[in-house]
Design an enzyme around this catalytic site. Structure first.
Site, PDB file in Angstrom:
ATOM      1  N   LYS A 111     -26.829  -8.562  22.708  1.00 57.22           N
ATOM      2  CA  LYS A 111     -27.411  -7.682  23.718  1.00 57.22           C
ATOM      3  C   LYS A 111     -28.475  -6.825  23.065  1.00 57.22           C
ATOM      4  O   LYS A 111     -28.369  -6.588  21.848  1.00 57.22           O
ATOM      5  CB  LYS A 111     -26.365  -6.821  24.406  1.00 57.22           C
ATOM      6  CG  LYS A 111     -25.358  -6.091  23.523  1.00 57.22           C
ATOM      7  CD  LYS A 111     -25.792  -5.256  22.384  1.00 57.22           C
ATOM      8  CE  LYS A 111     -26.658  -4.058  22.689  1.00 57.22           C
ATOM      9  NZ  LYS A 111     -27.056  -3.329  21.449  1.00 57.22           N
ATOM     10  N   TYR A 196     -24.604  -0.592  27.409  1.00 58.95           N
ATOM     11  CA  TYR A 196     -23.132  -0.573  27.473  1.00 58.95           C
ATOM     12  C   TYR A 196     -22.666   0.262  28.672  1.00 58.95           C
ATOM     13  O   TYR A 196     -21.720  -0.103  29.370  1.00 58.95           O
ATOM     14  CB  TYR A 196     -22.534   0.032  26.194  1.00 58.95           C
ATOM     15  CG  TYR A 196     -22.639  -0.842  24.989  1.00 58.95           C
ATOM     16  CD1 TYR A 196     -21.633  -1.760  24.683  1.00 58.95           C
ATOM     17  CD2 TYR A 196     -23.727  -0.772  24.140  1.00 58.95           C
ATOM     18  CE1 TYR A 196     -21.718  -2.569  23.573  1.00 58.95           C
ATOM     19  CE2 TYR A 196     -23.825  -1.564  23.018  1.00 58.95           C
ATOM     20  CZ  TYR A 196     -22.827  -2.465  22.740  1.00 58.95           C
ATOM     21  OH  TYR A 196     -22.915  -3.273  21.646  1.00 58.95           O
TER      22      TYR A 196
HETATM   23  P1  NAD Z   1     -30.333  -5.272  11.607  1.00 59.49           P
HETATM   24  O1  NAD Z   1     -31.664  -4.644  11.467  1.00 59.49           O
HETATM   25  O2  NAD Z   1     -29.244  -4.786  10.715  1.00 59.49           O
HETATM   26  O3  NAD Z   1     -30.459  -6.863  11.384  1.00 59.49           O
HETATM   27  C1  NAD Z   1     -31.511  -7.603  11.916  1.00 59.49           C
HETATM   28  C2  NAD Z   1     -31.711  -8.853  11.087  1.00 59.49           C
HETATM   29  O4  NAD Z   1     -32.860  -9.533  11.560  1.00 59.49           O
HETATM   30  C3  NAD Z   1     -31.957  -8.541   9.592  1.00 59.49           C
HETATM   31  O5  NAD Z   1     -31.202  -9.409   8.800  1.00 59.49           O
HETATM   32  C4  NAD Z   1     -33.437  -8.819   9.407  1.00 59.49           C
HETATM   33  O6  NAD Z   1     -33.755  -9.288   8.117  1.00 59.49           O
HETATM   34  C5  NAD Z   1     -33.678  -9.917  10.465  1.00 59.49           C
HETATM   35  N1  NAD Z   1     -35.061 -10.002  10.890  1.00 59.49           N
HETATM   36  C6  NAD Z   1     -35.746 -11.158  11.024  1.00 59.49           C
HETATM   37  N2  NAD Z   1     -37.003 -10.935  11.392  1.00 59.49           N
HETATM   38  C7  NAD Z   1     -37.141  -9.601  11.496  1.00 59.49           C
HETATM   39  C8  NAD Z   1     -38.235  -8.746  11.832  1.00 59.49           C
HETATM   40  N3  NAD Z   1     -39.428  -9.230  12.189  1.00 59.49           N
HETATM   41  N4  NAD Z   1     -38.024  -7.417  11.820  1.00 59.49           N
HETATM   42  C9  NAD Z   1     -36.817  -6.896  11.506  1.00 59.49           C
HETATM   43  N5  NAD Z   1     -35.750  -7.664  11.188  1.00 59.49           N
HETATM   44  C10 NAD Z   1     -35.918  -9.005  11.173  1.00 59.49           C
HETATM   45  O7  NAD Z   1     -29.913  -5.160  13.130  1.00 59.49           O
HETATM   46  P2  NAD Z   1     -28.462  -5.323  13.754  1.00 59.49           P
HETATM   47  O8  NAD Z   1     -27.864  -3.981  13.911  1.00 59.49           O
HETATM   48  O9  NAD Z   1     -27.700  -6.362  13.016  1.00 59.49           O
HETATM   49  O10 NAD Z   1     -28.835  -5.823  15.240  1.00 59.49           O
HETATM   50  C11 NAD Z   1     -29.182  -7.160  15.528  1.00 59.49           C
HETATM   51  C12 NAD Z   1     -28.964  -7.439  17.008  1.00 59.49           C
HETATM   52  O11 NAD Z   1     -27.602  -7.243  17.333  1.00 59.49           O
HETATM   53  C13 NAD Z   1     -29.747  -6.526  17.955  1.00 59.49           C
HETATM   54  O12 NAD Z   1     -30.175  -7.259  19.081  1.00 59.49           O
HETATM   55  C14 NAD Z   1     -28.743  -5.478  18.365  1.00 59.49           C
HETATM   56  O13 NAD Z   1     -28.999  -4.931  19.658  1.00 59.49           O
HETATM   57  C15 NAD Z   1     -27.463  -6.287  18.375  1.00 59.49           C
HETATM   58  N6  NAD Z   1     -26.291  -5.447  18.097  1.00 59.49           N
HETATM   59  C16 NAD Z   1     -25.198  -5.586  18.882  1.00 59.49           C
HETATM   60  C17 NAD Z   1     -24.075  -4.830  18.632  1.00 59.49           C
HETATM   61  C18 NAD Z   1     -22.836  -5.034  19.446  1.00 59.49           C
HETATM   62  O14 NAD Z   1     -21.920  -4.223  19.350  1.00 59.49           O
HETATM   63  N7  NAD Z   1     -22.754  -6.102  20.219  1.00 59.49           N
HETATM   64  C19 NAD Z   1     -24.062  -3.898  17.599  1.00 59.49           C
HETATM   65  C20 NAD Z   1     -25.188  -3.781  16.783  1.00 59.49           C
HETATM   66  C21 NAD Z   1     -26.304  -4.569  17.052  1.00 59.49           C
END
Ligand code: NAD
Length: 342
Positions: A111, A196
């Site tokens: 999401k 959420y």
């Molecule tokens: P994060 O920044 O920790 O991870 C993102 C990943 O994408 C990294 O490994 C990064 O290297 C990669 N990436 C690839 N291309 C990129 C670019 N151009 N710019 C930045 N990063 C790039 O983020 P996250 O917290 O893991 O979130 C990822 C997704 O998961 C989002 O869509 C977020 O909304 C979702 N999320 C959901 C929940 C949940 O509870 N369901 C919780 C946190 C995040």
């Protein structure tokens, strides 16, 4: 797939490829995969050599299970992978969902589903065209506390629903992260955690909002130059149900779902954390088990695929949230005008 479990009780495990090895994949999804009954980590997709190395060693992945964003399409030739789980910045969800569907894989997409209604429609169409299932990572819909809110409302345990209040927020740190860049995030607190609260209202009401209005406030114009900081919205549902939602990137601890009925109330606080959810009603505490949200979500999706039944969190659910968040931004831009949704 592989067969595991007792000889008299074989379990088919579907292979999951994780795309994007950031915080969520590292700290929640990978550990959750170890607890699932019907899934296993089968492949990883990352742009960082050091991460590919670390993950393949930690999870004993063979070389053929390691992809970069450039080699990702070759996943089509990997029969070990049944599901692609897209865990990238929001504006990258569409591209990787569509490429996964083209590779013949089912998709679980985090999401918010994407950053526009049009992108969500393209994702749904790609999965439909290739005959693959598409689910959005709305983990709360698999958690006993949220299922209990839905049940109380649906069964009218305290009479008909009248009023909903839902809000989720946290204080965001690093000012340079992608969550604060409009091109990658599509919006701020609303897109990230406001969804959420929006979801909570939709599934507790068991209905769709027909009208919405919203307004926002910003206290840090530099940090929130590109995205929203704090938003409040009001929604009208059919049958006289009213909902208030809120979200913020500047306040820790906003984390609740409250439903007021004709003869009582039910509430979760905290409501959306990964664990430690607390539920109460006007009759007393909810006595429900804590579960791993991601393991529950993954196992449900695997069962949907194995039994060829629809997921309760399909692309259409994500699309509807994008329609509503778009209406919230439209209302804010027009100074709080009421937008008709139905
Ligand atoms: P994060 O920044 O920790 O991870 C993102 C990943 O994408 C990294 O490994 C990064 O290297 C990669 N990436 C690839 N291309 C990129 C670019 N151009 N710019 C930045 N990063 C790039 O983020 P996250 O917290 O893991 O979130 C990822 C997704 O998961 C989002 O869509 C977020 O909304 C979702 N999320 C959901 C929940 C949940 O509870 N369901 C919780 C946190 C995040």
């Amino acid at each position: 797939f592989v067969l595991t479990g007792r000889a008299d009780e074989p379990v088919e495990k579907l292979g999951v490829a994780l795309v994007g090895l950031g915080n969520l994949s590292t700290n929640q999804i990978a550990p959750a995969l170890q607890k699932t009954k019907y899934c296993r980590l089968a492949a990883i997709v990352s742009g960082t050599p050091e991460k590919r190395q670390r993950w393949s060693a930690k999870y004993h992945l063979p070389t053929r299970a390691i992809y970069t964003y450039e080699t990702f399409d070759k996943i089509k030739e990997n029969p070990d992978v049944d599901i692609v789980y897209v865990v990238l910045p929001n504006a990258m969800h569409g591209e990787y969902t569509i490429r996964a569907a083209q590779a013949g894989k089912h998709v679980l997409c985090e999401k918010p589903m994407e950053v526009s209604v049009e992108k969500c429609q393209e994702m749904i169409e790609a999965c439909r065209k290739h005959g693959r299932q598409l689910a959005v990572g709305y983990r709360c819909q698999f958690v006993p506390h949220h299922l209990e809110m839905m049940r109380i409302s649906r069964e009218r345990q305290f009479g008909p629903l009248k009023l909903l209040e839902a809000s989720f927020g946290f204080r965001i740190g690093d000012p340079n992260q992608w969550r604060l860049k409009h091109a990658l995030a599509g919006g701020g607190a609303l897109m990230d955690v406001g969804v959420y609260a929006l979801q909570g209202c939709r599934y507790t009401a068991g209905a769709e909002p027909v009208e919405i209005s919203a307004f926002e406030t910003k206290t840090d114009l530099e940090k929130f130059k590109e995205v929203d900081e704090t938003i409040s919205w009001h929604m009208k549902f059919p049958d006289g149900v009213i909902a208030t939602g809120g979200t913020s990137y500047s306040a820790n601890g906003i984390n609740r779902l409250y439903a007021g009925f004709e003869n009582g109330w039910a509430s979760l606080d905290p409501a959306y954390s990964y664990g430690g959810l607390k539920g109460r009603t006007s009759k007393g505490e909810m006595d429900l088990p804590q579960v791993d949200h991601f393991a529950a979500e993954l196992d449900d999706f695997a069962q949907c695929i194995l039994q060829n039944k629809p997921t309760r969190v399909p692309g259409e659910t994500g699309l509807q949230d994008l329609k509503i968040t778009t209406a919230i931004y439209d209302s804010i831009r027009s100074g709080g005008k009421t937008i008709q949704l139905a």
